[in-house]
Design a protein around this motif. Structure first.
Motif, PDB file in Angstrom:
ATOM      1  N   ILE A  26       1.038  -1.209  -0.160  1.00 47.85           N
ATOM      2  CA  ILE A  26       0.074  -0.132  -0.028  1.00 47.85           C
ATOM      3  C   ILE A  26       0.927   1.128  -0.121  1.00 47.85           C
ATOM      4  O   ILE A  26       1.909   1.139   0.799  1.00 47.85           O
ATOM      5  N   SER A  27       0.381   2.097  -0.736  1.00 46.41           N
ATOM      6  CA  SER A  27       1.444   3.486  -0.926  1.00 46.41           C
ATOM      7  C   SER A  27       0.287   4.625  -1.188  1.00 46.41           C
ATOM      8  O   SER A  27      -0.884   4.558  -1.755  1.00 46.41           O
ATOM      9  N   ASN A  28       0.884   5.650  -1.270  1.00 50.90           N
ATOM     10  CA  ASN A  28      -0.260   7.012  -1.376  1.00 50.90           C
ATOM     11  C   ASN A  28       0.765   7.480  -2.902  1.00 50.90           C
ATOM     12  O   ASN A  28       0.380   8.710  -3.222  1.00 50.90           O
ATOM     13  N   ALA A  29       1.527   6.647  -3.368  1.00 52.33           N
ATOM     14  CA  ALA A  29       2.137   7.302  -4.678  1.00 52.33           C
ATOM     15  C   ALA A  29       1.154   7.031  -5.851  1.00 52.33           C
ATOM     16  O   ALA A  29       0.198   6.380  -5.716  1.00 52.33           O
ATOM     17  N   SER A  30       1.524   7.857  -6.700  1.00 53.09           N
ATOM     18  CA  SER A  30       0.322   7.968  -7.691  1.00 53.09           C
ATOM     19  C   SER A  30       0.571   7.026  -8.879  1.00 53.09           C
ATOM     20  O   SER A  30      -0.079   6.855  -9.972  1.00 53.09           O
ATOM     21  N   ALA A  31       1.641   6.226  -8.925  1.00 58.40           N
ATOM     22  CA  ALA A  31       1.826   5.224  -9.729  1.00 58.40           C
ATOM     23  C   ALA A  31       0.663   4.198  -9.895  1.00 58.40           C
ATOM     24  O   ALA A  31       0.072   3.881  -8.952  1.00 58.40           O
ATOM     25  N   GLY A  32       0.760   3.508 -11.134  1.00 57.43           N
ATOM     26  CA  GLY A  32      -0.668   2.562 -11.186  1.00 57.43           C
ATOM     27  C   GLY A  32      -0.301   1.469 -10.402  1.00 57.43           C
ATOM     28  O   GLY A  32       0.668   0.775  -9.908  1.00 57.43           O
ATOM     29  N   LYS A  33      -1.567   0.635 -10.111  1.00 53.40           N
ATOM     30  CA  LYS A  33      -1.251  -0.752  -9.136  1.00 53.40           C
ATOM     31  C   LYS A  33      -1.298  -1.740 -10.163  1.00 53.40           C
ATOM     32  O   LYS A  33      -1.513  -2.028 -11.268  1.00 53.40           O
ATOM     33  N   ILE A  34      -0.524  -2.695  -9.708  1.00 55.08           N
ATOM     34  CA  ILE A  34      -0.318  -4.082 -10.435  1.00 55.08           C
ATOM     35  C   ILE A  34      -1.083  -4.995  -9.489  1.00 55.08           C
ATOM     36  O   ILE A  34      -0.689  -5.405  -8.422  1.00 55.08           O
ATOM     37  N   GLU A  35      -1.907  -5.654 -10.221  1.00 56.42           N
ATOM     38  CA  GLU A  35      -2.707  -6.870  -9.289  1.00 56.42           C
ATOM     39  C   GLU A  35      -2.640  -8.092 -10.075  1.00 56.42           C
ATOM     40  O   GLU A  35      -2.927  -8.506 -11.127  1.00 56.42           O
ATOM     41  N   LEU A  36      -2.083  -9.013  -9.082  1.00 57.01           N
ATOM     42  CA  LEU A  36      -2.028 -10.503  -9.157  1.00 57.01           C
ATOM     43  C   LEU A  36      -1.209 -10.725 -10.653  1.00 57.01           C
ATOM     44  O   LEU A  36      -1.832 -11.464 -11.364  1.00 57.01           O
ATOM     45  N   PRO A  37       0.066 -10.165 -10.863  1.00 54.55           N
ATOM     46  CA  PRO A  37       0.690 -10.661 -12.129  1.00 54.55           C
ATOM     47  C   PRO A  37       1.152 -11.988 -12.309  1.00 54.55           C
ATOM     48  O   PRO A  37       1.401 -12.721 -11.312  1.00 54.55           O
ATOM     49  N   SER A  38       1.447 -12.411 -13.533  1.00 47.98           N
ATOM     50  CA  SER A  38       1.723 -13.573 -13.455  1.00 47.98           C
ATOM     51  C   SER A  38       3.385 -13.709 -13.993  1.00 47.98           C
ATOM     52  O   SER A  38       4.007 -14.630 -14.191  1.00 47.98           O
ATOM     53  N   ASP A  39       3.857 -12.499 -14.094  1.00 48.59           N
ATOM     54  CA  ASP A  39       5.375 -12.410 -14.379  1.00 48.59           C
ATOM     55  C   ASP A  39       5.540 -10.838 -14.080  1.00 48.59           C
ATOM     56  O   ASP A  39       4.658  -9.977 -13.729  1.00 48.59           O
ATOM     57  N   ASN A  40       6.665 -10.377 -14.127  1.00 51.48           N
ATOM     58  CA  ASN A  40       7.357  -8.919 -13.724  1.00 51.48           C
ATOM     59  C   ASN A  40       7.403  -8.031 -14.939  1.00 51.48           C
ATOM     60  O   ASN A  40       8.158  -7.169 -14.621  1.00 51.48           O
ATOM     61  N   ALA A  41       7.060  -8.371 -16.018  1.00 55.80           N
ATOM     62  CA  ALA A  41       6.936  -7.447 -17.279  1.00 55.80           C
ATOM     63  C   ALA A  41       6.549  -6.051 -16.892  1.00 55.80           C
ATOM     64  O   ALA A  41       7.399  -5.007 -17.556  1.00 55.80           O
ATOM     65  N   GLY A  42       5.825  -5.666 -16.105  1.00 56.98           N
ATOM     66  CA  GLY A  42       5.006  -4.385 -15.816  1.00 56.98           C
ATOM     67  C   GLY A  42       6.006  -3.828 -15.089  1.00 56.98           C
ATOM     68  O   GLY A  42       5.777  -2.389 -14.635  1.00 56.98           O
ATOM     69  N   PHE A  43       6.822  -4.282 -13.975  1.00 59.08           N
ATOM     70  CA  PHE A  43       7.675  -3.852 -12.997  1.00 59.08           C
ATOM     71  C   PHE A  43       9.069  -4.263 -12.978  1.00 59.08           C
ATOM     72  O   PHE A  43       9.638  -4.284 -11.749  1.00 59.08           O
ATOM     73  N   SER A  44       9.743  -4.695 -13.889  1.00 61.23           N
ATOM     74  CA  SER A  44      10.872  -5.405 -13.840  1.00 61.23           C
ATOM     75  C   SER A  44      12.238  -4.393 -13.361  1.00 61.23           C
ATOM     76  O   SER A  44      13.104  -5.127 -12.765  1.00 61.23           O
ATOM     77  N   SER A  45      11.706  -3.282 -13.607  1.00 63.83           N
ATOM     78  CA  SER A  45      13.032  -2.240 -13.029  1.00 63.83           C
ATOM     79  C   SER A  45      12.764  -1.918 -11.556  1.00 63.83           C
ATOM     80  O   SER A  45      13.611  -1.231 -10.982  1.00 63.83           O
ATOM     81  N   ASN A  46      11.513  -2.092 -10.945  1.00 55.78           N
ATOM     82  CA  ASN A  46      11.244  -1.990  -9.460  1.00 55.78           C
ATOM     83  C   ASN A  46      11.813  -2.918  -8.638  1.00 55.78           C
ATOM     84  O   ASN A  46      11.379  -3.945  -8.517  1.00 55.78           O
ATOM     85  N   LYS A  47      13.087  -2.603  -7.804  1.00 61.66           N
ATOM     86  CA  LYS A  47      13.348  -3.735  -6.962  1.00 61.66           C
ATOM     87  C   LYS A  47      12.355  -4.487  -5.952  1.00 61.66           C
ATOM     88  O   LYS A  47      12.497  -5.394  -5.743  1.00 61.66           O
ATOM     89  N   PHE A  48      11.644  -3.282  -5.393  1.00 61.21           N
ATOM     90  CA  PHE A  48      10.686  -3.681  -4.317  1.00 61.21           C
ATOM     91  C   PHE A  48       9.531  -4.549  -4.880  1.00 61.21           C
ATOM     92  O   PHE A  48       9.363  -5.412  -4.114  1.00 61.21           O
TER      93      PHE A  48
END
Length: 142
Positions: free
Chosen positions: A65-87
């Motif tokens: 949970i965050s107050n960041a304005s970045a889009g949410k990612i829900e139940l992904p099957s791979d990390n394609a949408g966030f591969s550069s985000n370490k956390f």
């Protein structure tokens, strides 16, 4: 976070010793920040996920949970949408692939569930968090 997973391990291990033939316990980790030690948290989360009943391994779900304005990612099957985000990658890696009963419950809750979806939501809003808690806590009701 590592300490929380250690404490969950103790409680889940005790539960399983008395309920070996039940649906596996579901552990829901809700976090608003990075762990102090991601290696220790990974070790403890993976240790927890190795516990099992006769019906399968413990299921670890994670909601960021965050107050960041970045889009949410829900139940992904791979990390394609966030591969550069370490956390996000860290939470994805320690999240369980949803077993069929939970995947079906997630679909019924309104999530778009793909094969091999993981129990992970990044930048969860209130609605997504509530839906995760609902379907995650219904696992034993199948």
């Amino acid at each position: 976070m590592a300490e929380a997973f250690k404490q969950a391990y103790t409680g889940v291990e005790k539960f399983i010793s008395n309920h070996r033939d039940s649906f596996p316990p579901v552990v829901i980790n809700i976090t608003d920040g990075e762990p102090n030690d991601s290696n220790a948290a990974t070790t403890e989360a993976k240790k927890l996920a190795q516990l099992k009943t006769s019906d399968g391994n413990v299921i670890v779900l994670n909601a960021h949970i965050s107050n960041a304005s970045a889009g949410k990612i829900e139940l992904p099957s791979d990390n394609a949408g966030f591969s550069s985000n370490k956390f996000a990658n860290f939470l994805f890696d320690i999240s369980s692939v949803l077993p069929e009963p939970l995947a079906e419950s997630a679909k019924n809750a309104g999530f778009n569930v793909q094969p091999n979806a993981r129990g992970f939501i990044f930048n969860a809003d209130a609605e997504a968090l509530i839906k995760l808690l609902q379907f995650g806590s219904q696992g034993a009701l199948r």
